[in-house]
Design a protein around this motif. Structure first.
Motif, short mmCIF file in Angstrom:
data_model
loop_
_atom_site.label_atom_id
_atom_site.label_comp_id
_atom_site.label_asym_id
_atom_site.label_seq_id
_atom_site.Cartn_x
_atom_site.Cartn_y
_atom_site.Cartn_z
N SER A 33 0.85 -1.06 0.13
CA SER A 33 -0.06 -0.15 0.09
C SER A 33 0.72 1.32 -0.01
O SER A 33 0.53 2.36 -0.75
CB SER A 33 -0.88 0.10 1.32
OG SER A 33 -1.73 1.19 1.36
N PHE A 34 2.07 1.17 0.77
CA PHE A 34 2.88 2.36 0.91
C PHE A 34 3.37 2.69 -0.45
O PHE A 34 3.33 4.04 -0.94
CB PHE A 34 4.01 2.15 1.60
CG PHE A 34 5.01 3.34 1.83
CD1 PHE A 34 4.76 4.39 2.69
CD2 PHE A 34 6.20 3.40 1.03
CE1 PHE A 34 5.74 5.50 2.72
CE2 PHE A 34 6.98 4.35 1.08
CZ PHE A 34 6.71 5.45 1.84
N PHE A 35 3.86 1.71 -1.20
CA PHE A 35 4.34 2.20 -2.58
C PHE A 35 3.52 2.33 -3.62
O PHE A 35 3.48 2.92 -4.58
CB PHE A 35 5.23 0.99 -2.73
CG PHE A 35 6.69 1.03 -2.11
CD1 PHE A 35 7.57 1.85 -2.39
CD2 PHE A 35 6.79 0.12 -1.22
CE1 PHE A 35 8.70 2.11 -1.72
CE2 PHE A 35 8.10 0.13 -0.57
CZ PHE A 35 8.95 1.01 -0.69
N ARG A 36 2.09 1.76 -3.60
CA ARG A 36 0.78 2.35 -4.42
C ARG A 36 0.67 3.57 -4.29
O ARG A 36 0.51 4.12 -5.38
CB ARG A 36 -0.09 1.44 -4.10
CG ARG A 36 -0.28 -0.10 -4.65
CD ARG A 36 -1.62 -0.46 -4.77
NE ARG A 36 -2.18 -0.80 -3.35
CZ ARG A 36 -2.22 -1.85 -2.63
NH1 ARG A 36 -1.44 -2.93 -2.94
NH2 ARG A 36 -2.80 -1.96 -1.40
N LYS A 37 0.91 4.21 -2.89
CA LYS A 37 0.58 5.36 -2.96
C LYS A 37 1.70 6.58 -3.00
O LYS A 37 1.37 7.48 -3.36
CB LYS A 37 0.26 5.79 -1.30
CG LYS A 37 -1.05 5.03 -1.01
CD LYS A 37 -1.35 5.22 0.63
CE LYS A 37 -2.62 4.36 0.76
NZ LYS A 37 -2.96 4.45 2.31
N ASN A 38 2.99 5.89 -2.87
CA ASN A 38 4.12 6.74 -3.38
C ASN A 38 5.07 6.00 -4.27
O ASN A 38 6.30 5.73 -3.86
CB ASN A 38 4.80 6.99 -1.94
CG ASN A 38 3.88 7.36 -0.88
OD1 ASN A 38 3.92 8.59 -0.60
ND2 ASN A 38 3.33 6.78 0.11
N PRO A 39 4.47 5.92 -5.42
CA PRO A 39 5.26 5.07 -6.35
C PRO A 39 6.49 5.92 -6.61
O PRO A 39 7.98 5.19 -7.17
CB PRO A 39 4.50 5.09 -7.53
CG PRO A 39 3.61 6.28 -7.44
CD PRO A 39 3.27 6.07 -5.95
N GLU A 40 6.75 7.15 -6.42
CA GLU A 40 8.29 7.87 -6.78
C GLU A 40 9.34 7.51 -5.68
O GLU A 40 10.40 7.74 -5.96
CB GLU A 40 7.82 9.07 -6.73
CG GLU A 40 7.68 10.00 -5.39
CD GLU A 40 6.24 9.79 -4.66
OE1 GLU A 40 6.00 10.11 -3.71
OE2 GLU A 40 5.26 9.04 -5.45
N LEU A 41 8.69 6.99 -4.73
CA LEU A 41 9.75 6.56 -3.59
C LEU A 41 10.44 5.21 -3.85
O LEU A 41 11.23 4.83 -3.33
CB LEU A 41 8.97 6.68 -2.36
CG LEU A 41 8.59 8.01 -1.71
CD1 LEU A 41 8.02 7.87 -0.40
CD2 LEU A 41 9.78 9.25 -1.91
N GLY A 42 9.91 4.31 -4.69
CA GLY A 42 10.32 3.09 -5.13
C GLY A 42 9.26 2.08 -5.37
O GLY A 42 8.29 2.42 -5.77
N SER A 43 9.59 0.72 -4.76
CA SER A 43 8.78 -0.30 -5.30
C SER A 43 8.75 -1.29 -4.12
O SER A 43 9.94 -1.61 -3.39
CB SER A 43 9.18 -0.87 -6.75
OG SER A 43 10.42 -1.40 -6.70
#
Length: 264
Positions: free
Chosen positions: A102-112
């Motif tokens: 969920s974190f990376f779905r919301k913040n794709p610019e931060l990584g994967s």
């Protein structure tokens, strides 16, 4: 050469029991494994490979805590980077897995987020007759669930991929010790020139200290099978037999007749 259904079931139960006790991110368990050599990447950035515990803080992704820790370990690491969250959790940990996704779905610019479910091995290599063990070790890519012969080179390739920005690969399980120790220890042996005994000793002591516990026997077995695979396929020569300090098995009061070293 294949584990029976009973062995697989037992292994699942073992790892599942470990996973019931979730842990928040612990900065003391975050260790630098490796980094790319200077000038190795065309974009002239440096990538970093870390190991650690679950990257959550009270159920939320611990980005700030991890960021602070990365820069404490590597003070000159750029502030702008992306994170590859390489989780070794399995399907018995859906809440933790979903929070990371969920974190990376919301913040794709931060990584994967990447998931490599790791279980360990129930079979103790040294309990198997040598001739059969050698055959099994050579054939490891065809039967080991954790697929270390495939995954460890893949981890190395991931580190040396040029993403055109500094990239941090964070390998973790829950405690940052058992499954993380299996994968990290395999990397130490394959790419950092460590002996099996050095890798296992580090896994047993660097995280919880002398008064802590060894990595779980299933994770130790997985690491030892990979050592035998490398040795029996002539990729890395190593003494893969269990050292005296770990022959006590999964015991918090393990052998104390081995000189303890401090680790950074």
């Amino acid at each position: 050469f294949f584990m029976s259904k009973h062995c697989i079931g037992y292994c699942i139960i073992v790892i599942w029991c470990i996973s019931l006790v979730a842990a928040d991110f612990d900065a003391d368990r975050c260790k630098l494994i490796d980094q790319t050599s200077p000038g190795a990447l065309a974009s002239n950035v440096t990538n970093y490979l870390f190991r650690g515990s679950l990257p959550l803080d009270n159920g939320d992704f611990a980005w700030s805590e991890m960021n602070d820790t990365f820069h404490e370990v590597v003070p000159d690491m750029p502030n702008d980077y992306i994170l590859i969250d390489l989780s070794l959790l399995n399907d018995f940990e859906p809440i933790e897995n979903e929070e990371e996704k969920s974190f990376f779905r919301k913040n794709p610019e931060l990584g994967s987020y990447v998931n490599w479910p790791i279980w360990g091995n129930v079979m103790i290599p040294d309990a198997i007759p040598e001739s059969k063990r050698t055959q099994m070790a050579i054939d490891l890519p065809n039967w080991q669930h954790d697929q270390l012969p495939e995954k460890i080179p893949e981890l190395r390739d991931m580190l040396y991929t040029d993403y055109n920005i500094t990239t941090v690969i964070y390998v973790h399980c829950d405690a940052g010790m058992d499954r993380t120790g299996e994968v990290s220890g395999s990397y130490y042996i394959r790419y950092l020139g460590w002996s099996f005994h050095e890798a296992l000793y580090y896994d047993d002591n660097a995280i919880e200290g002398k008064d802590g516990r060894n990595i779980h026997v299933a994770s130790r077995n997985g690491l030892q099978w990979y050592c035998y695979y490398l040795d029996d396929t002539s990729q890395v020569t190593n003494n893969c037999t269990l050292p005296a300090f770990d022959n006590c098995g999964y015991d918090p009061n393990r052998c104390d007749n081995y000189e303890f070293k401090e680790f950074n």
